[in-house]
Motif scaffolding. Structure first.
Motif, short mmCIF file in Angstrom:
data_model
loop_
_atom_site.label_atom_id
_atom_site.label_comp_id
_atom_site.label_asym_id
_atom_site.label_seq_id
_atom_site.Cartn_x
_atom_site.Cartn_y
_atom_site.Cartn_z
N PRO A 24 1.70 1.21 9.60
CA PRO A 24 1.66 0.74 8.21
C PRO A 24 0.80 -0.50 8.03
O PRO A 24 0.23 -0.70 6.95
N THR A 25 0.68 -1.33 9.06
CA THR A 25 -0.17 -2.51 8.97
C THR A 25 -1.64 -2.10 8.85
O THR A 25 -2.37 -2.61 8.00
N LEU A 26 -2.07 -1.17 9.71
CA LEU A 26 -3.46 -0.70 9.63
C LEU A 26 -3.72 0.07 8.34
O LEU A 26 -4.82 0.02 7.80
N ALA A 27 -2.71 0.77 7.86
CA ALA A 27 -2.87 1.47 6.58
C ALA A 27 -3.10 0.47 5.45
O ALA A 27 -3.97 0.68 4.59
N GLU A 28 -2.36 -0.63 5.46
CA GLU A 28 -2.54 -1.64 4.41
C GLU A 28 -3.90 -2.32 4.54
O GLU A 28 -4.55 -2.64 3.55
N VAL A 29 -4.34 -2.53 5.78
CA VAL A 29 -5.66 -3.11 6.01
C VAL A 29 -6.74 -2.19 5.44
O VAL A 29 -7.71 -2.65 4.83
N ALA A 30 -6.57 -0.88 5.62
CA ALA A 30 -7.55 0.10 5.16
C ALA A 30 -7.36 0.49 3.70
O ALA A 30 -8.12 1.31 3.18
N LYS A 31 -6.34 -0.07 3.05
CA LYS A 31 -6.05 0.21 1.64
C LYS A 31 -5.72 1.68 1.40
O LYS A 31 -6.20 2.31 0.45
N ILE A 32 -4.90 2.24 2.30
CA ILE A 32 -4.47 3.62 2.15
C ILE A 32 -2.97 3.69 2.31
O ILE A 32 -2.32 2.72 2.72
N ASN A 33 -2.41 4.85 1.98
CA ASN A 33 -0.97 5.02 2.09
C ASN A 33 -0.57 5.28 3.54
O ASN A 33 -1.28 5.95 4.29
N THR A 34 0.61 4.77 3.90
CA THR A 34 1.17 5.06 5.22
C THR A 34 1.76 6.46 5.21
O THR A 34 2.41 6.86 4.24
N PRO A 35 1.54 7.26 6.26
CA PRO A 35 2.16 8.59 6.31
C PRO A 35 3.67 8.52 6.12
O PRO A 35 4.32 7.59 6.62
N SER A 36 4.21 9.49 5.44
CA SER A 36 5.65 9.48 5.13
C SER A 36 6.52 9.58 6.37
O SER A 36 7.69 9.20 6.34
N THR A 37 5.96 10.07 7.47
CA THR A 37 6.74 10.21 8.70
C THR A 37 6.99 8.87 9.39
O THR A 37 7.91 8.74 10.20
N SER A 38 6.17 7.87 9.09
CA SER A 38 6.31 6.57 9.75
C SER A 38 7.54 5.83 9.24
O SER A 38 7.87 5.87 8.06
N ASP A 39 8.23 5.14 10.15
CA ASP A 39 9.36 4.31 9.73
C ASP A 39 9.12 2.84 10.07
O ASP A 39 10.06 2.06 10.23
N GLY A 40 7.85 2.47 10.16
CA GLY A 40 7.51 1.07 10.41
C GLY A 40 7.35 0.28 9.14
O GLY A 40 7.43 0.81 8.02
N ILE A 41 7.13 -1.02 9.29
CA ILE A 41 6.94 -1.95 8.18
C ILE A 41 5.68 -2.75 8.43
O ILE A 41 5.52 -3.35 9.51
N SER A 42 4.77 -2.79 7.49
CA SER A 42 3.54 -3.56 7.64
C SER A 42 3.85 -5.04 7.81
O SER A 42 4.66 -5.61 7.07
N PHE A 43 3.18 -5.67 8.78
CA PHE A 43 3.31 -7.12 8.94
C PHE A 43 2.02 -7.84 8.55
O PHE A 43 1.77 -8.96 8.95
N LEU A 44 1.19 -7.16 7.73
CA LEU A 44 -0.02 -7.80 7.21
C LEU A 44 0.31 -9.05 6.40
O LEU A 44 -0.43 -10.04 6.49
N PRO A 45 1.42 -9.06 5.61
CA PRO A 45 1.76 -10.31 4.93
C PRO A 45 1.93 -11.49 5.88
O PRO A 45 1.49 -12.60 5.58
#
Length: 466
Positions: A345-366
């Motif tokens: 989810p962190t790389l997804a937020e970096v790339a400005k895209i949605n995280t796959p629904s199967t992932s249960d992680g939390i972005s730490f980009l903040p």
């Protein structure tokens, strides 16, 4: 017809630009992800190592944010890498040990990540990234090429493989295999100081020929300091007469890794490819104690208890630092609690895209960007299947751990008592508080049960007696 073709071309250009830029019109960054193999929390100078020299990695860690409370997906190669590559925590992952039971074969063997589980490459590729992989994959069934890195979202994949022989399919571990079995390059022990020099050379050669027409996601999966990487050319790097040979080789391998990371980064810097690049460095699990190596000799896992295959802190806490010039403040240290499932989810937020629904992680980009609003996990859970029992019939090969706030619970075997530790006062997990806090113990044991989904390849709790 020509107007129709022009319109399609214009639509394609818009489609590519929309993926290559964020909503502010800025280009999305390149991503370089570097994963060491069995590098312990305490084996870098920036994490307290005093004997092994790692000057480049120490300097690199100062150029971004260094984490002191980050966890691998598991304490063993395949299950940890599965969490990293799919963003699915170990209790839900398709891989929970290096080998699992195949009902159709009635035998234990390697288990691959499933087609329904989106990989980092499969997530980033539609966003306009060229996806590139070098090194150890360890997420496949070697007999099925559709499970290799080249068929899981990577445009160009060079991966090693254990030696296998299945009918006419002969996979030799002395070779790196390019895009499946399209081409093979043999590792020359006399030419390269270590396997990682061999693969770094391949990566540089690839970029020498590459047209920089779109952002890249480069995943460097190193081999060092895994216990199998013992055949290195420079065996006198640490000529310490009071060090056992296995320890001199162990230290040399880590310094060689440092040199190869430096070599790659300097090349990318000189060629202008780091101008807008997110860089991540970490390890797949805690430091190993294999082939006679004593993890206590260099305090490979710092002061933490346990090592590779353990779910104590020494087996799962790993070094992690992230660099992104102009975005992440240099020279910062952070104690944010996160784990491998948070990478996706962190790389997804970096790339400005949605995280796959199967992932249960939390972005730490903040956290990386010094944003005070950071979501956190209620708890983190791990389970490991080693497929073995002790002489008393207790399945200690099935291991579980959960961390919730300051509390950590660990259980080795379904018939064993659960241990409870207060990490705020006892990071070395030396004082078992299970008898003093029975209510908290029951709460965490409930999480053991609720955090693990059924898996046909790992359904016996590690018990091989059917």
């Amino acid at each position: 017809m020509k107007k129709h073709q022009l319109l399609l071309g214009f639509i394609f250009v818009l489609h590519f630009v929309s993926f290559s830029q964020n909503n502010k019109g800025e280009e999305i960054p390149n991503i370089v992800f570097m994963l060491a193999d069995d590098l312990g929390y305490g084996e870098l100078g920036s994490y307290g190592q005093e004997k092994i020299k790692t000057p480049f990695l120490d300097q690199l860690s100062k150029e971004g944010m260094r984490f002191t409370n980050f966890y691998a997906g598991n304490s063993l190669c395949s299950p940890s890498r599965a969490v990293l590559m799919t963003g699915i925590s170990s209790g839900k992952s398709s891989i929970r040990g290096n080998i699992g039971f195949h009902p159709e074969r009635e035998q234990f063997d390697r288990v691959s990540i499933k087609p329904k589980e989106t990989t980092l490459a499969e997530m980033l590729k539609p966003a306009g990234y060229e996806t590139i992989y070098f090194g150890k994959w360890h997420l496949d069934d070697p007999y099925h090429l559709e499970t290799w890195a080249a068929n899981r979202g990577f445009d160009y994949a060079v991966q090693g493989q254990w030696k296998r022989l299945n009918g006419n399919l002969h996979i030799d571990s002395d070779y790196d295999w390019i895009n499946g079995l399209d081409e093979a390059i043999k590792y020359d022990y006399k030419k390269y100081s270590c396997m990682d020099e061999f693969r770094t050379t391949q990566a540089i050669d690839y970029f020498e020929k590459r047209d920089d027409d779109k952002p890249f996601f480069l995943f460097m999966s190193y081999r060092i300091p895994h216990g199998h990487e013992v055949d290195i050319r420079n065996k006198t790097m640490y000529n310490k007469t009071d060090w056992p040979e296995i320890e001199r080789l162990h230290a040399a391998r880590i310094t060689l890794l440092d040199e190869q990371v430096g070599r790659l980064m300097r090349y990318l810097e000189v060629t202008g490819r780091l101008d807008n690049t997110l860089i991540v460095f970490t390890s797949d699990n805690g430091g190993q104690k294999e082939n006679g190596h004593d993890e206590q000799f260099f305090k490979s896992n710092g002061e933490y208890r346990g090592a590779k295959r353990d779910l104590y802190e020494g087996g799962i806490k790993v070094p992690l630092f992230v660099i992104w010039k102009g975005k992440i403040k240099q020279g910062t240290t952070n104690n944010h609690v996160g784990a491998f499932q948070d990478i996706m989810p962190t790389l997804a937020e970096v790339a400005k895209i949605n995280t796959p629904s199967t992932s249960d992680g939390i972005s730490f980009l903040p956290t990386l960007c010094n944003n005070t609003i950071q979501n956190t996990h209620d708890y983190l859970y791990w389970e490991l299947h080693l497929n073995k029992m002790d002489k008393n019939g207790n399945d200690k090969g099935f291991r579980q751990a959960v961390r919730q706030g300051k509390w950590k619970a660990v259980r080795y075997g379904l018939k064993s008592e659960t241990e409870l530790y207060d990490l705020s006062k006892d990071e070395t997990e030396s004082i078992n508080l299970s008898s003093k806090f029975p209510k908290k113990l029951r709460e965490l044991e409930k999480l053991f049960k609720n955090s693990s989904n059924y898996n046909e390849n790992f359904k016996y709790g590690g018990n091989t007696k059917f």
